[in-house]
Design an enzyme around this catalytic site. Structure first.
Site, PDB file in Angstrom:
ATOM      1  N   SER A 160       0.810  -1.289  -0.002  1.00 26.67           N
ATOM      2  CA  SER A 160      -0.017   0.011   0.069  1.00 26.67           C
ATOM      3  C   SER A 160       0.960   1.105   0.084  1.00 26.67           C
ATOM      4  O   SER A 160       1.624   1.521  -0.906  1.00 26.67           O
ATOM      5  CB  SER A 160      -0.927  -0.001   1.116  1.00 26.67           C
ATOM      6  N   ASP A 206      -9.331  -4.567  -5.698  1.00 29.21           N
ATOM      7  CA  ASP A 206      -8.614  -3.223  -4.900  1.00 29.21           C
ATOM      8  C   ASP A 206      -9.430  -1.906  -5.207  1.00 29.21           C
ATOM      9  O   ASP A 206      -9.579  -1.387  -6.194  1.00 29.21           O
ATOM     10  CB  ASP A 206      -7.163  -2.963  -5.150  1.00 29.21           C
ATOM     11  N   HIS A 238      -7.134  -4.957  -1.668  1.00 28.52           N
ATOM     12  CA  HIS A 238      -6.247  -4.185  -1.340  1.00 28.52           C
ATOM     13  C   HIS A 238      -5.172  -4.820  -0.158  1.00 28.52           C
ATOM     14  O   HIS A 238      -4.152  -4.675  -0.027  1.00 28.52           O
ATOM     15  CB  HIS A 238      -6.548  -2.884  -0.850  1.00 28.52           C
TER      16      HIS A 238
END
Length: 291
Positions: A160, A206, A238
């Protein structure tokens, strides 16, 4: 007499064959002194653990500067000499525990792995990138395992915000041998300056860093001359990189081995390009690899 001559001839041929085999093995080792571990198979790169037993040590945030401490995972034995090393950053609001599964999984394949905490959980990608580099500097210069590391063979990974930081680190330090952003997030979408072989991992489901606005433009903006690949996970979100995942591990290990260790035995898992499957929505890349 004739039988003895035949036996002598056979013995000579066998000896020469053994010598040739020995020389070939020696030549192969000389060609790539960084090769570590047995010849890989699909099962070995998909396994929860590789061939090396793993030790670990905790690094307190109070003993370092530039990042928030972490955990170092490393092969217990020194019999094979030094290893390449990888620093891994967690994502926004997350701690090293969120990416801890990668530590022993990668280390057991023959790497020193540093899963880090960041200075604050809300650091932005540029800060995460600097912290990854600070962690590598600590690992190679001050850590208790520094003598086990080949300082010319280093890589970065991150999830991320840490994935965005992975790209920042690669941009800042071209000498890095491999970079793997996992469902990366960054407001900067273009990375033409990156010179580090990069595997971009996205997830089809995601909604925080959608591939259309993050992983795909990241990959597309990397130089066409660069060894690069784009892996889009199928049925993933995600947060898929926060749990043990065979597909992520399989291709991360292959990428790190291929480019940090220059181990062409792993090229077979990257080229020809993997096909779409139950776990892969899409895979793009340039084959064969050049570095």
């Amino acid at each position: 007499m004739r039988t003895r001559m035949i036996r002598t001839g056979l013995a000579t041929l066998l000896a020469l064959g053994g010598l040739a085999t020995s020389q070939a093995v020696t030549a192969q080792a000389a060609d790539n002194p960084y090769e570590r571990g047995p010849a890989p198979t699909v099962s070995s790169i998909e396994a929860l653990r590789g061939s090396y037993s793993v030790s670990q040590t905790t690094v307190s945030s109070l003993s370092v500067s530039g990042f928030g401490g972490g955990t170092i995972y490393y092969p217990s034995s020194t019999a094979d000499g030094t290893f390449g090393a990888i620093a891994i950053s967690p994502g926004f609001t997350a701690y090293q525990s969120s990416i801890a599964w990668l530590g022993p999984r990668l280390a057991s394949q023959g790497f020193v792995v540093f899963t880090i905490d960041t200075n604050t959980t809300v650091d932005q990608p540029d800060s995460r990138g600097r912290q990854l580099l600070s962690a590598l500097d600590y690992l190679t210069q001050q850590s208790s395992v520094r003598s086990r590391i080949d300082t010319s063979r280093l890589g970065v990974m991150g999830h991320s915000m840490g994935g965005g930081g992975t790209l920042e680190a690669a941009k800042s330090r071209p000498s890095l041998q491999a970079a793997i952003p996992l469902t990366g997030w960054n407001t900067d979408k273009t990375w033409p300056e990156v010179k580090t072989p990069t595997l971009v991992v996205g997830a089809d489901g995601d909604t925080i860093a959608p591939v259309a606005t993050h992983s795909e433009p990241f990959y597309g903006s990397l130089p066409s001359s660069l060894d690069k690949a784009y892996l889009e996970l199928r049925g993933a979100t995600h947060f898929t990189p926060n749990s043990s995942n065979t597909t992520i591990a399989k291709y991360s290990i292959s990428w790190l081995k291929r480019f940090i260790d220059n181990d062409t035995r792993y090229e077979q898992f990257l080229c020809p390009l993997p096909s779409a499957s139950l776990t892969i929505a899409e895979y793009r890349g340039n084959c064969p690899h050049t570095s």
